[in-house]
Design an enzyme around this catalytic site. Structure first.
Site, short mmCIF file in Angstrom:
data_model
loop_
_atom_site.label_atom_id
_atom_site.label_comp_id
_atom_site.label_asym_id
_atom_site.label_seq_id
_atom_site.Cartn_x
_atom_site.Cartn_y
_atom_site.Cartn_z
N ASP A 141 68.89 13.34 114.34
CA ASP A 141 68.80 12.45 115.51
C ASP A 141 69.05 13.24 116.79
O ASP A 141 70.11 13.14 117.39
CB ASP A 141 69.83 11.31 115.34
CG ASP A 141 69.66 10.22 116.37
OD1 ASP A 141 68.58 10.12 116.99
OD2 ASP A 141 70.63 9.45 116.57
N LYS B 31 66.94 13.14 119.49
CA LYS B 31 66.37 12.40 120.64
C LYS B 31 65.73 13.35 121.66
O LYS B 31 66.12 13.38 122.84
CB LYS B 31 67.45 11.54 121.30
CG LYS B 31 68.06 10.50 120.38
CD LYS B 31 68.97 9.55 121.13
CE LYS B 31 69.47 8.40 120.29
NZ LYS B 31 70.46 8.76 119.26
N LEU B 32 64.74 14.10 121.21
CA LEU B 32 64.10 15.09 122.09
C LEU B 32 63.34 14.40 123.23
O LEU B 32 62.69 13.37 123.03
CB LEU B 32 63.13 15.97 121.27
CG LEU B 32 63.74 16.74 120.10
CD1 LEU B 32 62.67 17.54 119.37
CD2 LEU B 32 64.86 17.67 120.57
N THR C 199 70.33 1.30 122.81
CA THR C 199 71.04 0.01 122.68
C THR C 199 72.22 -0.06 123.66
O THR C 199 72.80 -1.12 123.87
CB THR C 199 71.52 -0.24 121.24
OG1 THR C 199 72.13 0.95 120.76
CG2 THR C 199 70.39 -0.63 120.32
N ASP D 217 61.29 16.06 126.65
CA ASP D 217 60.99 17.18 127.56
C ASP D 217 59.47 17.21 127.76
O ASP D 217 58.78 16.30 127.30
CB ASP D 217 61.52 18.49 126.93
CG ASP D 217 61.89 19.53 127.99
OD1 ASP D 217 61.12 19.68 128.97
OD2 ASP D 217 62.93 20.19 127.84
N GLY E 153 77.75 4.13 110.45
CA GLY E 153 78.70 5.22 110.67
C GLY E 153 80.09 4.84 110.23
O GLY E 153 80.44 4.87 109.04
N ARG E 154 80.92 4.44 111.22
CA ARG E 154 82.35 4.21 110.98
C ARG E 154 82.70 3.28 109.82
O ARG E 154 83.67 3.56 109.11
CB ARG E 154 83.01 3.75 112.28
CG ARG E 154 83.12 4.90 113.28
CD ARG E 154 83.29 4.42 114.69
NE ARG E 154 82.08 3.75 115.18
CZ ARG E 154 81.94 3.28 116.41
NH1 ARG E 154 82.94 3.39 117.27
NH2 ARG E 154 80.81 2.70 116.79
N LYS F 153 72.59 10.99 108.49
CA LYS F 153 72.14 11.24 109.85
C LYS F 153 72.98 12.34 110.49
O LYS F 153 74.20 12.27 110.52
CB LYS F 153 72.26 9.98 110.70
CG LYS F 153 71.68 10.17 112.10
CD LYS F 153 71.95 8.99 112.99
CE LYS F 153 73.25 9.20 113.74
NZ LYS F 153 73.16 9.06 115.19
N PRO G 248 55.59 18.06 127.09
CA PRO G 248 54.95 18.13 125.76
C PRO G 248 54.99 19.51 125.12
O PRO G 248 55.29 19.65 123.93
CB PRO G 248 53.51 17.69 126.06
CG PRO G 248 53.64 16.78 127.25
CD PRO G 248 54.75 17.37 128.08
O1 C5P Z 1 79.84 4.01 113.66
P1 C5P Z 1 78.56 3.25 113.87
O2 C5P Z 1 78.09 2.51 112.65
O3 C5P Z 1 78.59 2.38 115.11
O4 C5P Z 1 77.50 4.41 114.13
C1 C5P Z 1 76.17 4.16 114.45
C2 C5P Z 1 75.43 5.45 114.57
O5 C5P Z 1 74.13 5.14 115.09
C3 C5P Z 1 76.05 6.45 115.55
O6 C5P Z 1 75.75 7.74 115.04
C4 C5P Z 1 75.30 6.21 116.83
O7 C5P Z 1 75.20 7.36 117.62
C5 C5P Z 1 73.92 5.82 116.31
N1 C5P Z 1 73.11 5.05 117.24
C6 C5P Z 1 73.50 3.83 117.77
N2 C5P Z 1 72.66 3.16 118.64
C7 C5P Z 1 71.48 3.71 118.98
C8 C5P Z 1 71.08 4.93 118.44
C9 C5P Z 1 71.94 5.59 117.55
O8 C5P Z 1 74.57 3.32 117.45
N3 C5P Z 1 70.67 3.06 119.78
#
Ligand code: C5P
Length: 232
Positions: free
Chosen positions: A59, A61-62, A119, A64, A210-211, A32, A66
């Site tokens: 990702d 997230k556009l 979220t 604006d 991610g992390r 991503k 149409p």
């Molecule tokens: O490090 P972690 O596993 O929390 O990363 C989750 C990834 O998903 C991040 O890039 C975060 O921006 C993305 N994300 C999220 N919640 C969302 C949309 C995207 O955590 N609703």
């Protein structure tokens, strides 16, 4: 598109990103690219990652009018990315324009998916700031239905909304879910989390991690653990 684990490349520079990807020589994770990386480094990021044969979830997230989103998507089509995000709050006309932009740009295969409610939005804030009178869940389901009606390929949501989204959408609708942790992982700033096997059982098609992978001592090993749990 088959179920998969998507690794969030939340790095500020292209150098750090490529250094991280170089650790994965025998496997090629779906990755991503978010705003942080893309806006500071531009299309070169996509080209470099594509050269290394990774699938890409862009990702951005556009959100604006149409016509503007149409133009952005028509331009992005040339990168042959696998998944792109737009905000469902942009409205049905905007969602249709995003999809049409990809088709007119020559890459119909890019899955265009919609962010429903972030979220990070609580029900209390949603009601206060967006002046909605429905529950957060109803709002998410409404956005999922609108996205499907507009011809989009799926949504981003919390794992905990997936079962309900499945009831109002077609079978192959993508449910891409962040907030995934093993019980032993640090939660970081994520609140509503689920394990990879819970996500699989609840019907996520893709988990975004991610992390727990990028900050692991051995990222390749960590990635394989998530893959094993989610795909098995
Ligand atoms: O490090 P972690 O596993 O929390 O990363 C989750 C990834 O998903 C991040 O890039 C975060 O921006 C993305 N994300 C999220 N919640 C969302 C949309 C995207 O955590 N609703």
């Amino acid at each position: 598109m088959k179920r998969d684990v998507i690794v969030a490349l939340d790095f500020p520079t292209l150098e750090e990103t490529l250094e991280f990807l170089d650790k994965f020589d025998d496997v090629k994770p779906f990755v991503k690219v978010g705003m942080e990386l893309y806006l500071q480094n531009g299309p070169k990021v996509i080209e470099e990652i594509k050269k290394r044969d990774h699938k890409i979830f862009l990702d951005l997230k556009l959100h604006d009018i149409p016509n503007t989103v149409y133009g952005a998507c028509r331009g992005l089509a040339r990168f042959s990315i696998d998944i792109l995000t737009v905000h469902a709050a942009g409205g049905v006309e905007m969602l249709k324009a995003a999809k049409k932009g990809m088709i007119d740009g020559g890459h119909e295969k890019t899955a265009v998916i919609a962010v429903t409610q972030l979220t990070s939005t609580s029900e209390e804030n949603m009601k206060k700031e967006q002046l909605l009178v429905v529950s957060l869940e109803e709002s998410v389901l409404n956005y999922a239905k609108l996205s499907e009606e507009a011809g989009l390929d799926g949504v981003v949501s919390s794992v905990h909304e997936v079962e309900k989204i499945n009831k109002v959408s077609r079978t192959n609708f993508l449910k891409v879910t962040p907030g995934i942790r093993f019980d032993s992982d640090d939660l970081g700033d994520q609140k509503r989390v689920a394990t990879p096997s819970e996500a699989r059982k609840l019907g996520s098609t893709h988990i975004v991690v991610g992390r727990p992978i990028t900050k692991a001592k051995d990222p390749v090993e960590a990635y394989k653990l998530f893959l094993d749990e989610f795909i098995k």
